[in-house]
Write a protein that holds these residues in place. Structure first.
Motif, PDB file in Angstrom:
ATOM      1  N   ALA A  61       0.437  -1.449   0.272  1.00  0.00           N
ATOM      2  CA  ALA A  61       0.079  -0.021   0.168  1.00  0.00           C
ATOM      3  C   ALA A  61       0.722   1.293  -0.342  1.00  0.00           C
ATOM      4  O   ALA A  61       0.774   1.960  -0.380  1.00  0.00           O
ATOM      5  CB  ALA A  61      -1.170  -0.197   1.726  1.00  0.00           C
ATOM      6  N   TYR A  62       2.035   1.469   1.014  1.00  0.00           N
ATOM      7  CA  TYR A  62       2.905   2.264   0.481  1.00  0.00           C
ATOM      8  C   TYR A  62       3.106   2.824  -0.369  1.00  0.00           C
ATOM      9  O   TYR A  62       3.356   3.947  -1.227  1.00  0.00           O
ATOM     10  CB  TYR A  62       4.416   2.164   1.504  1.00  0.00           C
ATOM     11  CG  TYR A  62       5.164   2.902   1.811  1.00  0.00           C
ATOM     12  CD1 TYR A  62       4.527   4.087   3.273  1.00  0.00           C
ATOM     13  CD2 TYR A  62       6.195   3.287   0.835  1.00  0.00           C
ATOM     14  CE1 TYR A  62       5.689   5.091   3.507  1.00  0.00           C
ATOM     15  CE2 TYR A  62       6.785   4.459   1.387  1.00  0.00           C
ATOM     16  CZ  TYR A  62       6.906   5.139   2.433  1.00  0.00           C
ATOM     17  OH  TYR A  62       7.428   5.928   2.127  1.00  0.00           O
ATOM     18  N   ALA A  63       4.047   1.322  -1.467  1.00  0.00           N
ATOM     19  CA  ALA A  63       4.473   1.323  -2.416  1.00  0.00           C
ATOM     20  C   ALA A  63       3.649   1.766  -3.636  1.00  0.00           C
ATOM     21  O   ALA A  63       3.563   2.538  -4.455  1.00  0.00           O
ATOM     22  CB  ALA A  63       5.052   0.103  -3.353  1.00  0.00           C
ATOM     23  N   ALA A  91      11.688  -6.028  -3.921  1.00  0.00           N
ATOM     24  CA  ALA A  91      11.198  -5.986  -5.297  1.00  0.00           C
ATOM     25  C   ALA A  91       9.867  -6.158  -5.692  1.00  0.00           C
ATOM     26  O   ALA A  91       9.094  -5.700  -6.578  1.00  0.00           O
ATOM     27  CB  ALA A  91      12.420  -6.672  -6.155  1.00  0.00           C
ATOM     28  N   SER A  92       8.816  -7.092  -4.753  1.00  0.00           N
ATOM     29  CA  SER A  92       7.957  -8.418  -5.483  1.00  0.00           C
ATOM     30  C   SER A  92       6.682  -6.756  -5.439  1.00  0.00           C
ATOM     31  O   SER A  92       5.723  -6.519  -5.697  1.00  0.00           O
ATOM     32  CB  SER A  92       7.841  -9.322  -5.260  1.00  0.00           C
ATOM     33  OG  SER A  92       7.409  -9.129  -3.453  1.00  0.00           O
ATOM     34  N   ASP A  93       6.963  -6.733  -3.905  1.00  0.00           N
ATOM     35  CA  ASP A  93       5.935  -5.003  -3.640  1.00  0.00           C
ATOM     36  C   ASP A  93       5.950  -4.220  -4.682  1.00  0.00           C
ATOM     37  O   ASP A  93       4.945  -3.568  -4.451  1.00  0.00           O
ATOM     38  CB  ASP A  93       6.030  -5.127  -2.666  1.00  0.00           C
ATOM     39  CG  ASP A  93       5.466  -6.558  -1.528  1.00  0.00           C
ATOM     40  OD1 ASP A  93       4.372  -6.781  -1.391  1.00  0.00           O
ATOM     41  OD2 ASP A  93       5.928  -5.685  -0.099  1.00  0.00           O
ATOM     42  N   TYR A  98       3.778  -1.192  -8.568  1.00  0.00           N
ATOM     43  CA  TYR A  98       3.470  -0.330 -10.531  1.00  0.00           C
ATOM     44  C   TYR A  98       2.162  -1.297 -11.383  1.00  0.00           C
ATOM     45  O   TYR A  98       1.563  -0.227 -12.083  1.00  0.00           O
ATOM     46  CB  TYR A  98       4.849  -0.217 -10.907  1.00  0.00           C
ATOM     47  CG  TYR A  98       4.948  -0.088 -12.176  1.00  0.00           C
ATOM     48  CD1 TYR A  98       5.463   1.826 -12.097  1.00  0.00           C
ATOM     49  CD2 TYR A  98       5.335  -0.956 -12.997  1.00  0.00           C
ATOM     50  CE1 TYR A  98       5.098   1.868 -13.559  1.00  0.00           C
ATOM     51  CE2 TYR A  98       5.636  -0.197 -14.647  1.00  0.00           C
ATOM     52  CZ  TYR A  98       5.249   1.202 -14.532  1.00  0.00           C
ATOM     53  OH  TYR A  98       5.660   1.679 -15.769  1.00  0.00           O
ATOM     54  N   GLU A  99       2.451  -2.161 -10.883  1.00  0.00           N
ATOM     55  CA  GLU A  99       1.160  -2.487 -12.647  1.00  0.00           C
ATOM     56  C   GLU A  99       0.244  -3.014 -11.449  1.00  0.00           C
ATOM     57  O   GLU A  99      -0.616  -1.923 -12.815  1.00  0.00           O
ATOM     58  CB  GLU A  99       1.392  -4.204 -12.573  1.00  0.00           C
ATOM     59  CG  GLU A  99       2.992  -4.917 -13.089  1.00  0.00           C
ATOM     60  CD  GLU A  99       2.920  -6.185 -12.631  1.00  0.00           C
ATOM     61  OE1 GLU A  99       2.881  -6.976 -12.160  1.00  0.00           O
ATOM     62  OE2 GLU A  99       4.329  -6.540 -13.513  1.00  0.00           O
ATOM     63  N   GLU A 104      -4.863   0.661 -13.028  1.00  0.00           N
ATOM     64  CA  GLU A 104      -5.989   0.979 -12.169  1.00  0.00           C
ATOM     65  C   GLU A 104      -6.129   2.483 -12.500  1.00  0.00           C
ATOM     66  O   GLU A 104      -7.360   2.906 -12.840  1.00  0.00           O
ATOM     67  CB  GLU A 104      -5.862   0.838 -11.185  1.00  0.00           C
ATOM     68  CG  GLU A 104      -6.462  -0.241 -10.242  1.00  0.00           C
ATOM     69  CD  GLU A 104      -6.281  -0.308  -8.523  1.00  0.00           C
ATOM     70  OE1 GLU A 104      -6.077   0.973  -7.766  1.00  0.00           O
ATOM     71  OE2 GLU A 104      -5.972  -1.524  -7.851  1.00  0.00           O
ATOM     72  N   ASN A 105      -4.955   3.349 -12.725  1.00  0.00           N
ATOM     73  CA  ASN A 105      -4.786   4.883 -13.863  1.00  0.00           C
ATOM     74  C   ASN A 105      -4.924   5.305 -15.404  1.00  0.00           C
ATOM     75  O   ASN A 105      -4.886   6.411 -15.304  1.00  0.00           O
ATOM     76  CB  ASN A 105      -4.309   5.726 -12.845  1.00  0.00           C
ATOM     77  CG  ASN A 105      -4.366   5.407 -11.150  1.00  0.00           C
ATOM     78  OD1 ASN A 105      -5.705   5.558 -10.813  1.00  0.00           O
ATOM     79  ND2 ASN A 105      -3.948   5.130 -10.364  1.00  0.00           N
ATOM     80  N   LYS A 106      -4.621   4.058 -15.749  1.00  0.00           N
ATOM     81  CA  LYS A 106      -4.658   3.968 -16.942  1.00  0.00           C
ATOM     82  C   LYS A 106      -3.004   4.817 -17.282  1.00  0.00           C
ATOM     83  O   LYS A 106      -3.422   5.653 -18.101  1.00  0.00           O
ATOM     84  CB  LYS A 106      -5.037   4.437 -18.064  1.00  0.00           C
ATOM     85  CG  LYS A 106      -6.236   2.958 -17.674  1.00  0.00           C
ATOM     86  CD  LYS A 106      -7.574   3.864 -18.693  1.00  0.00           C
ATOM     87  CE  LYS A 106      -8.961   2.937 -18.488  1.00  0.00           C
ATOM     88  NZ  LYS A 106      -9.393   2.255 -17.321  1.00  0.00           N
TER      89      LYS A 106
END
Length: 169
Positions: A61-63, A91-93, A98-99, A104-106
């Motif tokens: 959530a922070y990321a 790295a996984s978070d 990012y994805e 979600e924001n296009k």
């Protein structure tokens, strides 16, 4: 009793709650703050785990929020990843956040970089040499963390902009 002795009387969990009351932090940042305050490793680990289970700490959530903030500030992926890594986010978070954020924001990072370049291009005086302008824009994009392949595409695009301006004159 010394001031330091009074501070250590509080539990690490209470101190963690106090630290998190100011702003969101990653698990690594919270652990570092507790260590700074003199708590033992086992107390720190326990407090961090309890804060995670209570969902006061969530590195994903922070990321996600960090990407939102960073893209609002016209920062690129590479810079944001580096900053999140420095804050101790896995790295996984980072990749999942990012994805999810982009989906979600296009978000189209290339378009954001292109917009930034266009603003610089339009703002520059006609007397500035094209290569100097392109170099300046490339440095700006690189310092903001945009991807190298996007920067090269934008450099080529800027050459086309100048060519089309010259043809319209």
């Amino acid at each position: 009793m010394t001031e330091e002795g009074k501070k250590l009387k509080r539990s690490a969990l209470d101190a963690a709650a106090d630290i998190l009351s100011y702003r969101m932090r990653t698990a690594a940042e919270l652990a570092a703050k507790l260590k700074e305050k003199g708590y033992e490793s086992d107390e720190i680990e326990s407090a961090v785990e309890q804060m995670k289970s209570l969902r006061y700490i969530d590195d994903y959530a922070y990321a996600l929020r960090y990407f939102e903030y960073g893209f609002e500030k016209k920062r690129g992926y590479r810079r944001l990843v580096r900053e999140l890594t420095e804050k101790g986010v896995s790295a996984s978070d980072i990749e999942l956040a990012y994805e999810d954020f982009c989906y979600e924001n296009k978000v189209d990072e290339y378009e954001a970089a292109l917009e930034l370049a266009r603003t610089e291009f339009d703002r520059a005086s006609a007397s500035i040499e094209l290569d100097k302008l392109i170099a300046r824009v490339a440095r700006k994009l690189e310092s903001r963390g945009y991807r190298t392949d996007d920067i090269y595409k934008i450099m080529a695009e800027m050459r086309r902009w100048r060519d089309s301006e010259e043809q319209s004159i």
